[in-house]
Design an enzyme around this catalytic site. Sequence first.
Site, short mmCIF file in Angstrom:
data_model
loop_
_atom_site.label_atom_id
_atom_site.label_comp_id
_atom_site.label_asym_id
_atom_site.label_seq_id
_atom_site.Cartn_x
_atom_site.Cartn_y
_atom_site.Cartn_z
N GLY A 194 -4.34 5.95 3.68
CA GLY A 194 -3.73 5.30 4.84
C GLY A 194 -4.74 4.77 5.84
N PRO A 195 -5.65 5.63 6.33
CG PRO A 195 -6.41 7.57 7.34
CD PRO A 195 -5.74 7.09 6.11
CD GLU A 211 13.73 1.36 8.79
OE1 GLU A 211 14.27 2.43 9.14
OE2 GLU A 211 14.28 0.26 8.91
CE LYS A 259 -1.67 3.09 1.90
NZ LYS A 259 -1.46 4.50 1.46
CD GLU A 281 10.69 13.45 10.44
OE1 GLU A 281 9.54 13.01 10.58
OE2 GLU A 281 11.62 12.78 9.98
CB CYS A 297 13.41 9.72 7.43
SG CYS A 297 14.20 8.50 6.38
N GLY A 354 -4.44 3.44 -2.20
CA GLY A 354 -5.55 3.89 -1.34
C GLY A 354 -5.09 4.77 -0.21
P1 NAD Z 1 2.58 8.89 7.15
O1 NAD Z 1 2.86 8.12 8.38
O2 NAD Z 1 1.47 9.85 7.16
O3 NAD Z 1 2.27 7.90 5.93
C1 NAD Z 1 3.11 6.83 5.58
C2 NAD Z 1 2.26 5.71 4.98
O4 NAD Z 1 1.35 5.24 5.97
C3 NAD Z 1 1.40 6.15 3.79
O5 NAD Z 1 1.33 5.10 2.85
C4 NAD Z 1 0.05 6.35 4.42
O6 NAD Z 1 -1.02 6.21 3.53
C5 NAD Z 1 0.03 5.26 5.47
N1 NAD Z 1 -0.88 5.48 6.59
C6 NAD Z 1 -1.32 6.67 7.10
N2 NAD Z 1 -2.18 6.44 8.12
C7 NAD Z 1 -2.28 5.09 8.26
C8 NAD Z 1 -2.98 4.23 9.16
N3 NAD Z 1 -3.78 4.73 10.11
N4 NAD Z 1 -2.81 2.91 9.04
C9 NAD Z 1 -2.00 2.40 8.09
N5 NAD Z 1 -1.31 3.15 7.21
C10 NAD Z 1 -1.44 4.48 7.29
O7 NAD Z 1 3.93 9.56 6.76
P2 NAD Z 1 4.23 10.53 5.53
O8 NAD Z 1 3.80 11.89 5.86
O9 NAD Z 1 3.69 9.92 4.30
O10 NAD Z 1 5.84 10.43 5.48
C11 NAD Z 1 6.67 11.24 6.20
C12 NAD Z 1 7.17 10.54 7.44
O11 NAD Z 1 7.83 9.32 7.12
C13 NAD Z 1 8.21 11.36 8.16
O12 NAD Z 1 7.96 11.34 9.54
C14 NAD Z 1 9.52 10.64 7.86
O13 NAD Z 1 10.53 10.80 8.75
C15 NAD Z 1 9.08 9.24 7.78
N6 NAD Z 1 10.04 8.46 7.01
C16 NAD Z 1 10.88 7.59 7.65
C17 NAD Z 1 11.83 6.87 6.94
C18 NAD Z 1 12.75 5.89 7.60
O14 NAD Z 1 13.33 5.08 6.89
N7 NAD Z 1 12.94 5.92 8.89
C19 NAD Z 1 11.90 7.04 5.58
C20 NAD Z 1 11.05 7.96 4.96
C21 NAD Z 1 10.12 8.65 5.68
#
Ligand code: NAD
Length: 463
Positions: A203-204, A245, A170, A371, A279, A201
Site C-alpha cells: 500500500g504505502p 468506501e 492495486k 471498527e 465493513c 504491491g
Molecule cells: P487498508 O486501508 O489498510 O488497505 C486497503 C488498501 O489500501 C490495500 O490495497 C492497501 O495496500 C492499500 N493501502 C494501504 N496504505 C496505502 C497508502 N498509504 N496509499 C495507498 N494505498 C494504501 O485496509 P485493510 O486493512 O486492507 O481493510 C480493512 C478496512 O477496509 C476496514 O476498515 C474496512 O471497514 C474497510 N472496508 C470498507 C469497505 C466499504 O465498502 N466501505 C469494504 C471493505 C473494507
Amino acid sequence: MKAHDGMYIGGTWRPAAGADTIAVVNPADEQVIAHVPAGSPEDVDAAVRAARDAFPGWAATAPADRAARIAALRDVLAARADEIAATVTAELGAPPKLAETVHAGLPILVAGSYAELAASYAFEEKVGNSTVLHEPVGVVGAITPWNYPLHQIVAKAAPALAAGCTVVLKPAEDTPLTAQLFAEAVHEAGLPAGVFNLVTGLGPVAGQALAEHPGVDLVSFTGSTAVGRRIGAAAGGAVKRVALELGGKSANVILPGADLGRAVNVGIANVMSNSGQTCSAWTRMLVHKDRYEEAVALAAEAVAKYVPGDRIGPLVSARQRERVLGYIERGVAEGARLVAGGPVAPRGTGYYVSPTVFADVTPEMTIAQEEIFGPVVSLMEYEDEDDALRIANGTVYGLAGAVWGDRDEAVAFARRMDTGQVDINGGRFNPLAPFGGYKQSGVGRELGTHGLAEYLHTKSLQF
Ligand code: NAD
C-alpha cells in the site's frame, strides 16, 4: 497455488521493475502458498501509461460493444468459479461454501449487472435546449482491500469499464492471487490491451504511487478510514475525482415489536459471516431494556453454532488477529460482560479468533466506537426509541445497519438513521442498490446505476 511472477500491463504479463516479492500466506494453516511481485512506482507508471494509451479507443467504443466484453468477462468468471472459490479459501481462509456462494457468486452477479447497464444506460440526455453527454472520467486508479477480494475488484472495475474508463488496479497485499485470476479472466474475455492493468504491491509503495500519479484521473479506494483520509487529501490537492468506501460500525436495532429470536439469530449470522471481516457488519446489537436479558441468552445460544474451522474461518492474517484480540481485551478491561468467546485463540494453528459476544456495552466504550473487523458482537441496552437512535447514530461511521419491528415503525426509524443502507426485517442484499457511507464511512457509492455514475462526468451542449 498458481501465481504470476509479473504484472499484467498493456495486455501481457511483464516482469516487474524490481526483484522484491510479497509472500502469500494461507491463514488457516499459516503456510506460505505463493509469492507475487511487490510493485514499485516504475511498475505503476508503466501501468498508468498503458491505461492512458488505451483510454481514447475504449472510451470511443460503442456502449453495446463494451457491454458485450463485460458479459464475456462475466462468463469467464462464471466458468472459473470453482477456481476463484478455491483461491479465496487459500488466501483469505473463507470456508468453501462461503467462498463459492459469496466470494465467487456475488462478483459474477455484479459483473452481469454492469454488462446490462452498459447496454441500457442513458449516456446522453435532453435537458431543455441542451444535450447532456455522460462521458468517462478517464484513467481510474483502483485500490482494494482483502476482505471480499474479488467483489471489491469487480465493484470498481466493472462500472469503470462500462463507463468507458480504463483501469489500473492495486489489490490488497494479503489477497493478490484472486486479483491475478481476475486479470487472467479479463484477458480471456478479450478486453483490448491496456484497458485493465494490474500492479501487485504494498500500500504505502505501489498504492501511494497510484493514488498520487498525475496520469490517474479518478482514485477509487476501499479500505480503512485512516488510509482513505490520506488518499482523499492527496486527491483534493491534485483536484482529481475520488471515491472512498471506508470503515463501518453498523447498528442492528431491534424495536419492541420485533421477532426477537429471528432478529438476534440473523444479527449474529451477519457478523459471523466472513469471520466478521465485513465493513457493513451489524456489530452493535441494540435491544430494548425489557427484552435485553432474553436477547443476551439468545445471542449466546446463536453464536455457539459458529465453530472455528468449520462454519467460521480464520482472520486474514496474524496482524489482524492480534488487532481483534486487543479489542476483546479492551472490552473486558472497560467493563463489558463476556457472554461467549474471549481473547483466547480457539485453535493452535491458524489465525482463528473465538466468536465473541459482549453484553452491557455502553456507548462510550472503545468496542462500541471503533471498527473491530472480527467476529465480535456488542449487545447494548436502550430505554426508548430516541435513546436507540442516539446510540445508533453515535459513532463517526454511517455505512449500514438493520432495523427489526413493525414495518412502518422500522421504516420511520431507518429514515432517522445517519447511514447509507438499512435492511428492514432481514431484507436481502441487493446488488443493484447503491452502497456507500454517510459521515466518515466514505464518499461516493458503488453498485447499480449510482456506481456507474461515479465514473462519468457531464458535458452540456446547448442548441
Ligand atoms: P487498508 O486501508 O489498510 O488497505 C486497503 C488498501 O489500501 C490495500 O490495497 C492497501 O495496500 C492499500 N493501502 C494501504 N496504505 C496505502 C497508502 N498509504 N496509499 C495507498 N494505498 C494504501 O485496509 P485493510 O486493512 O486492507 O481493510 C480493512 C478496512 O477496509 C476496514 O476498515 C474496512 O471497514 C474497510 N472496508 C470498507 C469497505 C466499504 O465498502 N466501505 C469494504 C471493505 C473494507
